[in-house]
Design a protein around this motif. Structure first.
Motif, mmCIF file in Angstrom:
data_model
loop_
_atom_site.group_PDB
_atom_site.id
_atom_site.type_symbol
_atom_site.label_atom_id
_atom_site.label_comp_id
_atom_site.label_asym_id
_atom_site.label_seq_id
_atom_site.Cartn_x
_atom_site.Cartn_y
_atom_site.Cartn_z
ATOM 1 N N GLU A 28 -4.635 -2.658 -7.294
ATOM 2 C CA GLU A 28 -3.295 -3.017 -7.761
ATOM 3 C C GLU A 28 -2.388 -3.391 -6.596
ATOM 4 N N THR A 29 -1.440 -4.284 -6.861
ATOM 5 C CA THR A 29 -0.499 -4.758 -5.850
ATOM 6 C C THR A 29 0.909 -4.804 -6.433
ATOM 7 N N SER A 30 1.879 -4.894 -5.527
ATOM 8 C CA SER A 30 3.280 -5.038 -5.924
ATOM 9 C C SER A 30 3.919 -6.102 -5.046
ATOM 10 N N SER A 79 4.987 -13.611 -7.967
ATOM 11 C CA SER A 79 3.789 -13.070 -8.596
ATOM 12 C C SER A 79 2.619 -13.193 -7.638
ATOM 13 N N GLY A 93 -0.972 -1.269 -3.874
ATOM 14 C CA GLY A 93 -0.450 -0.115 -4.595
ATOM 15 C C GLY A 93 0.636 -0.502 -5.573
ATOM 16 N N VAL A 94 1.091 0.477 -6.313
ATOM 17 C CA VAL A 94 2.095 0.242 -7.352
ATOM 18 C C VAL A 94 3.441 0.792 -6.902
ATOM 19 N N TYR A 95 4.439 -0.090 -6.877
ATOM 20 C CA TYR A 95 5.806 0.282 -6.522
ATOM 21 C C TYR A 95 6.753 -0.352 -7.535
ATOM 22 N N SER A 96 7.906 0.246 -7.674
ATOM 23 C CA SER A 96 8.966 -0.312 -8.506
ATOM 24 C C SER A 96 10.113 -0.725 -7.597
ATOM 25 N N MET A 138 10.035 0.815 -3.899
ATOM 26 C CA MET A 138 9.424 -0.108 -2.945
ATOM 27 C C MET A 138 9.868 0.233 -1.524
ATOM 28 N N TYR A 161 2.566 -5.617 -1.269
ATOM 29 C CA TYR A 161 1.999 -4.338 -0.847
ATOM 30 C C TYR A 161 0.805 -3.987 -1.730
#
Length: 256
Positions: free
Chosen positions: A87-89, A102, A125-128, A132, A123
């Protein structure tokens, strides 16, 4: 005990927090307020338009004000040489207006209708938006070195400036030695523009038929330059310079 760090950490900061490094931004040339643009904003790398180094201009137009950002009316895209797995952010920072960002198929795409981009980040990983990491610019020097693995423009601000020295290989071919500033990721292709002067011994010719890469190894390039037929004295010293043209340049292209 002297010389040992307590498990509780430094100055009350938990040891786990001390050890945790900030995630790395996977994008090159991501600071749109201090862009690397060796071919100019919106310039071509060979036949492909680039908003700036590493950012392909897929559609539309761009303009740039240093310290402010890149105004985008269209779409730009950066291909990653080593795409992340999992997963990416992706995030984009704006000076004004809005943009979408995107990540898919190994590339980050940004689209805007007149917004001014300040920075972009990808990045693992998962960030909001709330979690972030803070954007950290790498600095122009570091970005330039990374960009030159993919593209290097060799130019000279003087209209008669020397580009390279070499030797007469045959009656129609000169070989020049070019040392690139960083090791390019693959053997590059070459494109050139402007007026050049080939000096062989004491004789000058302003006619250059073609340029191509004869060999490549690390930071060493042997540039092959074709010229009209000359009386040959093999291995005679030759000089490649601009011909009263301060805009003359040679591009070495290893873009994705």
């Amino acid at each position: 005990m002297q010389g040992m760090v307590p498990l509780s950490g430094f100055g009350g900061v938990p040891y786990s927090a001390v050890r945790k490094a900030a995630p790395r931004n996977l994008l090159d040339n991501s600071d749109f307020t201090n862009l690397v643009a060796q071919a100019g904003i919106g310039g071509n790398h060979g036949t492909i338009a680039y908003a700036a180094d590493r950012w392909i201009l897929d559609s539309g137009t761009v303009s740039y004000e240093a310290g402010v950002g890149l105004t985008l009316n269209g779409t730009i895209r950066q291909k990653l040489e080593f795409p992340p797995t999992g997963e990416t952010s992706a995030f984009v920072g704006m000076a004004s207006g809005a943009a979408s960002i995107s990540y898919a198929d190994g590339a980050v795409t940004i689209t805007s209708s007149g917004g001014v981009l300040k920075w972009a980040a990808l990045y693992g990983g998962v960030y909001s938006a709330a979690t972030m990491p803070d954007y950290q610019p790498k600095g122009y020097g570091a970005e330039l070195v990374e960009c030159q693995r993919y593209f290097w423009r060799m130019n000279n601000s003087h209209e008669w400036g020397v580009f390279a020295l070499g030797w007469e290989q045959s009656s129609t071919n000169i070989r020049y030695i070019v040392m690139v500033p960083v090791q390019m990721r693959i053997k590059p292709s070459v494109a050139y523009a402007g007026d050049f002067c080939v000096t062989i011994g004491t004789k000058d010719t302003s006619e250059v038929t073609t340029m191509s890469i004869d060999s490549f190894s690390g930071t060493y390039i042997q540039l092959s330059v074709a010229i009209p037929t000359q009386s040959i004295v093999k291995y005679r010293l030759s000089k490649l310079s601009g011909y009263n043209d301060s805009t003359a340049h040679i591009d070495f292209i290893a873009d994705l």
